[in-house]
Design an enzyme around this catalytic site. Sequence first.
Site, short mmCIF file in Angstrom:
data_model
loop_
_atom_site.label_atom_id
_atom_site.label_comp_id
_atom_site.label_asym_id
_atom_site.label_seq_id
_atom_site.Cartn_x
_atom_site.Cartn_y
_atom_site.Cartn_z
CG HIS A 188 12.92 60.33 69.06
ND1 HIS A 188 14.18 60.79 69.06
CD2 HIS A 188 12.05 61.27 69.43
CE1 HIS A 188 14.23 62.12 69.38
NE2 HIS A 188 12.93 62.47 69.49
CG HIS A 215 11.57 66.34 66.16
ND1 HIS A 215 11.90 64.97 65.96
CD2 HIS A 215 11.57 66.32 67.34
CE1 HIS A 215 12.56 64.33 67.08
NE2 HIS A 215 12.22 65.40 67.98
CG ASP A 227 9.52 65.12 70.53
OD1 ASP A 227 10.18 64.12 70.30
OD2 ASP A 227 10.01 66.43 70.82
CG HIS A 245 9.01 65.81 76.01
ND1 HIS A 245 8.77 65.12 74.82
CD2 HIS A 245 10.58 66.09 75.70
CE1 HIS A 245 9.90 65.05 74.15
NE2 HIS A 245 10.66 65.75 74.42
#
EC number: 3.5.1.108
Length: 306
Positions: free
Chosen positions: A79, A238, A242, A265
């Site tokens: 973030h 969101h 990321d 991720h």
Amino acid sequence: MIFQRTVKEMVKTIGVGLHSGNKVTLSIKPAPVNSGIVLVRTDLEPAVSIPAKAELVRETTMCTALVNDDGIRISTIEHLFAALAGLGIDNAIIEVDAPEIPIMDGSASPFVFLLQSVGIQEQAAPKKYLRIKKNIRVEDGDKWVELKPYKGFKIDFTIDFEHPVIARSEQHMKMEFSSSAFIRDISRARTFGFMRDIEYLRANNLALGGSMENAVVLDEYKVLNPDGLRYEDEFVKHKILDAFGDLYVAGYAIVGEFCAYKTGHALNNRLVRALLAQQDAWELVSFETEREAPVSFSVPSGAVFA
């Protein structure tokens, strides 16, 4: 010339670590040209510096973590890195007195506020952009992520959750990146989680700092946060946030199109590593004027040269 950027002076904040639940102090300091983003664990004696490099992303379970060769880590960087990427900050020293960046409100917005409040300073060196020359794609089952040549920075992102609230929301988004679009449309989107998972994590001594103050929490049917969502499509936004943070460990603003389906991720980092390993798939470029530059970062107010 489009110049590199750092912060005008040190700025500090205190928050809670998502996994430890402990208080964490974070400082962001100016850094010299061409130094990139360097994180420092100040709770260790001597302090340990970890440069933000794709090959040092060695943990991607629930967050992105940098881990050096001695096993020293700094977790939950994504973030903060999204905010740095969104504001076009090339060089900074990030000091933290814990193994994780504070979660703040679960979005990039508090970090954007910090960086804007202290001010952004242009530096006397050309800003380098990473321009995509060839398609790079990585897959994991039905999930995939890809970078393609494009004149600006474009995002085409799809998530696919069966939860009734998320399924009713828009799960696909396209956007042309600019700092103003990032701040307005992406930066406030919070991380989200399911109550059943949170209970399991806490039982295993994880996510001890997680709460409705720093995440959108869902049960089987609805959003539990009293104030609801910040955007109707906060979930896909969101995931884009990321990805911005995960891509920034490449070290440069990207000129290209980023397409993703159900990525996270781990896959984001695999993409960055695959890109950097294929040296004919990219090049570093600089631009003389804002009009020439294909990616728009807002001009810092009262910019001065260092």
